[in-house]
Design an enzyme around this catalytic site. Sequence first.
Site, mmCIF file in Angstrom:
data_model
loop_
_atom_site.group_PDB
_atom_site.id
_atom_site.type_symbol
_atom_site.label_atom_id
_atom_site.label_comp_id
_atom_site.label_asym_id
_atom_site.label_seq_id
_atom_site.Cartn_x
_atom_site.Cartn_y
_atom_site.Cartn_z
ATOM 1 C CD GLU A 15 12.818 -26.214 -90.329
ATOM 2 O OE1 GLU A 15 13.098 -27.221 -89.647
ATOM 3 O OE2 GLU A 15 12.005 -26.203 -91.267
ATOM 4 C CE1 TYR A 145 7.831 -36.579 -91.342
ATOM 5 C CE2 TYR A 145 9.240 -38.388 -90.624
ATOM 6 C CZ TYR A 145 9.026 -37.276 -91.425
ATOM 7 O OH TYR A 145 10.009 -36.873 -92.290
#
Length: 284
Positions: A15, A145
């Site tokens: 990323e 998450y």
Amino acid sequence: MFTKLTENENTLSFEVFPPKKDGEFEKAFEVLDALGKLNPDYISVTYGAGGSRAGKTIEIASYIQNTLGIDAMAHMTCVGSKREQLLEVYRELKAHNVTHVLALRGDRPKDMSDEQFMDKDFEHASDMMAFLKENTDLHLAGACYPEKHFESFSMESDLNNLKKKQDAGAEFFISQLFLDNDFYYAFLEKAAKKGITVPICAGIMPITSVKQIGTSITLAGSSVPKAMADILATHGDNPDDMRKAGVDYAIRQIRDLRENGVQHIHLYSMNRPKTTAEIVTGIQ
């Protein structure tokens, strides 16, 4: 979906974030060139809430896709966004051959007025995903998450929201960073019981400075295990030693994940090709 995610193969992705200033683009392309030499399976590109940096994200994603020849995935957030805004971003992405997005709710920008915030067309990422699935031909990914989203009152509630994202069209998920692999393994079991069948990529961020504990870790809602706390206590005052220890910790995390059958690793590279290269070398 990216080809390797559908096959029984390991993947490694990165990323990156676009530069905040136009004058920093040349440096950004140098970073991308260096990261590209590490042969990631795809690179995701962040952008600001409300589309504030969408143009820069598209330019970076286009360079990854069309110049480097690496699959690119652009982040797309819906906080404060209108349907037509998202469709305009979609049209620009398509013009640059970028077909994958990570669909996120996003955080409210500090300069967004209450009126703008309340005038949004989408409440949750799953709402945006359903809209994009119906109105575009984008491939959609979502966030998850391992220690639950900090706004969720329970893991069960968070898993229900994850299932909504899958039902809305998410083809795979990328996890928020975690520093204790046991949380991730437990999360995989819970997600499977909830009916999550798409790939879940493990998000790993090397903690190379004490400052990250007060920014990235806090925002992510991730806990700090004793092993990392010991590293911070021992090396926190020495930047070079802290960086080396953080890189080694990330390498050990990824090795453990691989040994336990986790195929897809997403590395939050923080636009640092040297650190990223050290991790890639360390896990080979």
